[in-house]
Design an enzyme around this catalytic site. Structure first.
Site, PDB file in Angstrom:
ATOM      1  N   SER A   1      31.090   6.237  -4.019  1.00 17.92           N
ATOM      2  CA  SER A   1      29.801   6.246  -3.506  1.00 17.92           C
ATOM      3  C   SER A   1      29.173   7.813  -3.918  1.00 17.92           C
ATOM      4  O   SER A   1      29.977   8.689  -4.196  1.00 17.92           O
ATOM      5  CB  SER A   1      29.507   5.887  -2.175  1.00 17.92           C
ATOM      6  N   LYS A   2      27.720   7.975  -3.502  1.00 14.82           N
ATOM      7  CA  LYS A   2      27.356   9.370  -3.765  1.00 14.82           C
ATOM      8  C   LYS A   2      28.021  10.336  -2.935  1.00 14.82           C
ATOM      9  O   LYS A   2      28.095  11.432  -3.529  1.00 14.82           O
ATOM     10  CB  LYS A   2      25.782   9.223  -3.320  1.00 14.82           C
ATOM     11  N   ARG A   3      28.396   9.794  -1.741  1.00 16.70           N
ATOM     12  CA  ARG A   3      29.156  10.686  -0.767  1.00 16.70           C
ATOM     13  C   ARG A   3      30.444  11.376  -1.417  1.00 16.70           C
ATOM     14  O   ARG A   3      30.615  12.729  -1.197  1.00 16.70           O
ATOM     15  CB  ARG A   3      29.641   9.883   0.269  1.00 16.70           C
TER      16      ARG A   3
ATOM     17  N   GLY B   1      30.124  12.607  -4.560  1.00 11.66           N
ATOM     18  CA  GLY B   1      29.927  13.391  -5.461  1.00 11.66           C
ATOM     19  C   GLY B   1      29.412  12.625  -6.991  1.00 11.66           C
ATOM     20  O   GLY B   1      29.063  13.149  -7.799  1.00 11.66           O
TER      21      GLY B   1
END
Ligand code: GLU
Length: 497
Positions: free
Chosen positions: A256-258, A260
């Site tokens: 996920s975005k988490r 990067g």
């Protein structure tokens, strides 16, 4: 045409394509190229409530940027100028097939309302049962359905799943996979808005278009028995299925975005090169069978095979991607690097590019003269903003932080001494060339008995506004005598304030 390889990338335009989706498109594209086949783009937009035109545009842009060109199916005209096939334009065909399935007894009309489904789910939850449709629509009569229809209730068509036995298929990566039919509920194939579900639409299209290989995410394995049931009911052959492994973050949770991870277009905007992202993504789940990592597209096309796609999830590593991007930047010729830098840096400041007060277009020969000195240090094109802005800014726009000049041991008089000596050299030197400048400054460092680093730092800060910048003497040469003098004079004034 018959035995020709035809693969499709079939995204749903419901969000900006993330790297997991695009990795599938990359596998599709490579496979078609390595087998002299065709690669088509099919927009699966049957979920109209989630359709987003921006997403559709981003799909085209992402593929174009990565160089994944798509074709027409020989003899079958695409639906759009972009040469893609679009499911919402093929609605009639799906309705016709859904009706055929009803007529052959493989599907039925169902008037179960959304409220009924919610209350069914609630009851199942209370009993600790897994939520699933209880096939109640099988027992509705034609009269029931007609009545509901005239009362304006939503009617869907569901596939009638045989209640016992099993079904199996061969996944080209994992081998045979078996499913118990008793675990599968009667599923919707045509929604109440007349649009097909993914299950029906893609099966119909894959058949109609002659798709030979379906590359798709591993998350679709559990739905595959539904697709096989439709194949059986329509008496059509099944394409080869290649369920590609998931991509996880470093902590082994779903990417996920988490972690990067960004969309492909975000990577473009962050200054990644398409060749690097392509190379990196293809290695998420595939390898050539040895340690080789940096491979050109044509190399990859030669080496690609389904057998070398891994079954286990791939781990996305942002640092490795950055490292690889740096390698690709270093592989560029100075001409190509300069052009890439210019097209990146000319974008607005808000996108992380050069300050807006710097006039566009950016001068090619100036960038070309600087590029060799920063090439080694770049991980992304974006890194160059910080390294280059002072070349383009007017002298009065160079921002200097006074504190940067001071170390634990130096004093203002040392700093001023270095700067005044620098002014002296810059004024007097005949050939304003980096090697000559270096010679004089190094001699000065010996004469004054000041370590080169200590002598050069105030000069660097004064002309660039930064403690870390490209090599000093080349920087001075490119800036030219006049600008160096003006910037150092300005710094001396500031330090005396
Ligand atoms: N429209 C599906 C998705 O975006 C495609 C799955 C497939 O390739 O069959 O996930």
């Amino acid at each position: 045409m018959k035995n020709e390889i035809l693969v499709r990338y079939a995204p749903s335009p419901t969000g900006i394509p993330h790297i997991g989706n695009i990795r599938t498109a990359i596998f599709d594209w490579i496979y078609s190229k390595s087998n002299h086949g065709n690669f088509i783009l099919r927009i699966e937009d049957t979920d109209q409530s989630r359709y987003d035109p921006k997403s559709e545009t981003a799909i085209y842009e992402s593929l174009e940027w990565l160089g994944l060109s798509w074709n027409e199916i020989p003899g079958k005209k695409p639906d759009t100028l972009k040469k893609s096939y679009v499911q919402s334009k093929r609605k009639k065909l799906y309705i016709q097939i859904a009706q055929e399935l009803v007529n052959s007894g493989n599907a039925y009309y169902d008037d179960t309302t959304p409220e009924e489904l919610i209350s069914l789910r609630k009851k199942q939850q209370e009993l600790g049962l897994p939520p699933r449709y209880d096939n109640r629509g099988r027992y509705r009569t034609k009269e029931d359905i007609d009545k509901s229809k005239s009362n304006g209730l939503p009617i869907v068509i569901r596939f009638k799943v045989p209640q016992n036995g099993s079904i199996k298929f061969t996944d080209e990566i994992r081998g045979k996979i078996n499913f118990n039919l008793s675990e599968i509920e009667d599923f919707v194939i045509l929604k109440s808005d007349g649009m097909p579900t993914y299950h029906l639409a893609h099966v119909v299209d894959d058949k109609d278009m002659g798709i030979t290989h379906v590359f798709r995410g591993e998350e679709w394995i559990s739905s595959t028995p539904k697709h096989l049931l439709i194949h059986q009911a329509l008496n059509i052959s099944t394409p080869k299925y290649i369920h590609v492994p998931l991509i996880l973050g470093k902590d082994k949770s779903k990417l996920s975005k988490r972690h990067g991870a960004k969309s492909v277009l975000e990577y473009r905007d962050q200054g990644y090169l398409p060749e690097a992202l392509f190379n990196y993504l293809v290695l998420l789940g595939w390898s050539p069978g040895n340690d080789e990592e940096i491979m050109s597209k044509s190399d990859i096309i030669k080496k690609f095979s389904i057998e070398k796609i891994s079954e286990s999830p791939a781990v996305f590593d942002q640092e490795k991607l950055e490292w690889m991007n740096g390698i690709y930047i270093r592989k560029l010729s100075i001409d190509k690097l300069s052009k890439a830098l210019i097209s990146y840096l000319e974008k607005p400041e808000i996108d992380g590019c050069l300050p807006d007060q710097i006039k566009r277009p950016i001068n090619y020969s100036q960038v070309k003269s600087i590029a060799p000195f920063i090439q080694e240090r770049l991980k992304t094109l974006k890194d160059s903003t910080e390294m280059l802005d002072f070349f383009f800014l007017a002298d009065e726009d160079i921002k200097i932080n006074k504190d940067d000049y001071f170390t634990k041991s130096n004093q203002i008089k040392d700093i001023l001494k270095s700067l005044n000596e620098a002014l002296n050299i810059i004024n007097k030197i005949k050939k304003f060339k980096s090697d000559e400048l270096e010679l004089l400054f190094r001699t000065l460092s010996k004469e004054l008995n000041i370590k080169p680093g200590i002598l050069f730092t105030p000069i660097r800060i004064s002309v660039t506004g930064k403690k870390i910048a490209p090599p000093l003497f080349e920087t001075l040469e490119i800036l030219g005598r006049k600008r160096c003098l003006s910037r150092i004079n300005k710094a001396i004034k500031l330090l005396k304030e």
